[in-house]
Design an enzyme around this catalytic site. Structure first.
Site, short mmCIF file in Angstrom:
data_model
loop_
_atom_site.label_atom_id
_atom_site.label_comp_id
_atom_site.label_asym_id
_atom_site.label_seq_id
_atom_site.Cartn_x
_atom_site.Cartn_y
_atom_site.Cartn_z
N SER A 89 66.85 46.89 42.20
CA SER A 89 68.09 46.89 41.42
C SER A 89 68.77 48.26 41.39
CB SER A 89 67.83 46.41 39.99
OG SER A 89 66.78 47.13 39.44
N THR A 190 68.76 48.57 35.67
CA THR A 190 69.43 49.85 35.89
C THR A 190 68.55 51.02 35.47
OG1 THR A 190 71.47 48.73 35.28
CG2 THR A 190 71.48 51.14 35.13
N THR A 208 72.75 51.86 39.68
CA THR A 208 72.33 50.47 39.84
C THR A 208 72.97 49.83 41.06
OG1 THR A 208 72.11 48.36 38.66
CG2 THR A 208 74.20 49.48 38.45
N ARG A 218 82.56 43.16 42.28
CA ARG A 218 82.19 43.17 40.85
C ARG A 218 81.64 44.55 40.47
NH1 ARG A 218 77.25 44.35 37.84
NH2 ARG A 218 77.32 43.18 35.91
N THR A 241 70.95 49.29 29.88
CA THR A 241 70.55 48.38 30.95
C THR A 241 70.70 46.96 30.43
OG1 THR A 241 68.75 47.74 32.45
CG2 THR A 241 68.10 48.53 30.29
N GLY A 242 70.98 46.04 31.33
CA GLY A 242 71.20 44.65 30.91
C GLY A 242 72.41 44.09 31.62
N1 GLY Z 1 73.68 46.96 33.92
C1 GLY Z 1 73.89 46.84 35.29
C2 GLY Z 1 74.91 45.88 35.68
O1 GLY Z 1 75.13 44.90 34.98
O2 GLY Z 1 75.51 46.05 36.70
#
Ligand code: GLY
Length: 330
Positions: A89, A190, A208, A218, A241-242
């Site tokens: 990730s 992340t 990330t 995106r 993070t999330g």
């Molecule tokens: N927190 C990383 C993302 O949603 O891209």
């Protein structure tokens, strides 16, 4: 085990913060608010980061700080995670978008100058954190995206790379055939790394590959200053993070730092940020997937999240530790 904290049990903490806020409203400075209780300052450098894999980043940051500055430490700590192809990730070996292209997001912020640099949706460059730092230090801008960010990185002599590993290519081929969704927790790990040097200065960074199999183009919270990261040199730093969509709509990291400015400890600030998002978001809190880590200028640290199992890494002069974050439930 993480400490579950329901909205009900959080009321006492919220009441404390509300009281501090009321005093802050009456022209109380952050230091005056903090002066209400004795503060356990941690001496020396302090690095905190998301997840157990952040520990290696913290330790690299600490090593770098011995011969560099705090921004060098943040950059080198995050580069270590970006180079790890087994982390799916972040950076090399990250999960691609729906078209099979790994597009990377990263940012860096200097709490002393409030300068920041950021790149988003950038393909083909090994270390987006280094590009973000060059954006901050070599341009008049804060954020570059996509092909422009990649060209800038190459102009700066930064390393081009094929980021899609064979392992991730095979997973992507399987996803294309069967459209199996990655679990949200699997696809949002992340690295956010925040640090305080021994002289009290603060900085942070975030990197990330974002939501696995995202739509091309995106962008998540990680390169958004105030979303995935915020640093105020007079107060503290926070990173997230999330699910980026749910962090950036509420300016999550900025909110956590503002709560610290009004007297919250880092842990209280992270809890209240998750609570605040939970109160506003129409989804149930367990479906929101927002997690924060924070430090303050005193070197105190804490973390909280809506995801069970969220943990953070902390490194001080005393050593390194992985700590279960407070689990905030709906
Ligand atoms: N927190 C990383 C993302 O949603 O891209």
């Amino acid at each position: 085990m993480p400490t579950p904290l329901s909205r009900r049990s959080f009321l006492s903490t919220s009441a404390t913060l509300a009281a501090v806020g009321a005093v802050a409203g009456a022209a109380t400075t952050p230091d005056q608010a903090n002066a209400m209780e004795p503060i356990d300052t941690i001496e020396g450098p302090v690095f905190a980061s998301t997840w157990a894999f952040g520990q290696a980043a913290n330790e690299e940051a600490q090593r770098t700080l011995a011969h560099g500055d705090l921004l060098d430490a943040i950059e080198q700590g995050i580069r270590l995670v970006e180079a790890d192809a087994s982390n799916h990730s972040v950076g090399l070996g990250g999960t691609p978008n729906a078209n099979g292209v790994v597009e990377l997001d990263a940012c860096i912020m200097d709490g002393t100058t409030y300068n920041a640099g950021s790149v988003a949706g950038m393909p083909g460059i090994a270390h987006p954190i280094s590009v973000a730092r060059r954006v901050m230090e070599k341009t008049k801008h804060v954020m570059l995206v996509g092909e422009g960010a990649r060209e800038f990185a190459l102009d700066q002599g930064l390393e081009a790379a094929e980021l899609l590993t064979e392992n991730r290519r095979q997973k992507w081929e399987a996803w294309k055939k069967e459209q199996i969704e990655m679990s949200l927790q699997e696809s949002h790990d992340t690295i956010a790394l925040v640090g305080r040097a021994a002289d009290g200065t603060l900085a942070g960074g975030c990197s990330t590959s974002g939501w696995g199999y995202k739509l091309a183009g995106r962008v998540g919270d990680s390169p958004i200053i105030g979303g995935g990261l915020y640093v105020d040199g007079q107060v503290g730093a926070a990173g997230a993070t999330g699910v980026g969509e749910n962090v950036m709509r509420y300016c999550g990291s900025f909110l956590a730092v503002e709560l610290m400015a009004r007297g919250a400890t880092p842990e209280e600030a992270c809890i209240d940020t998750v609570e605040s998002i939970g109160r506003k978001d129409p989804k149930a809190l367990e479906e929101v997937h927002v997690n924060f880590v924070a430090i303050d200028k005193h070197g105190r640290h804490g973390a909280a999240g809506s995801d069970e199992g969220f943990a953070y890494s902390i490194t001080t002069q005393a050593g390194s530790e992985v700590i279960d974050a407070v689990h905030v439930t709906g």
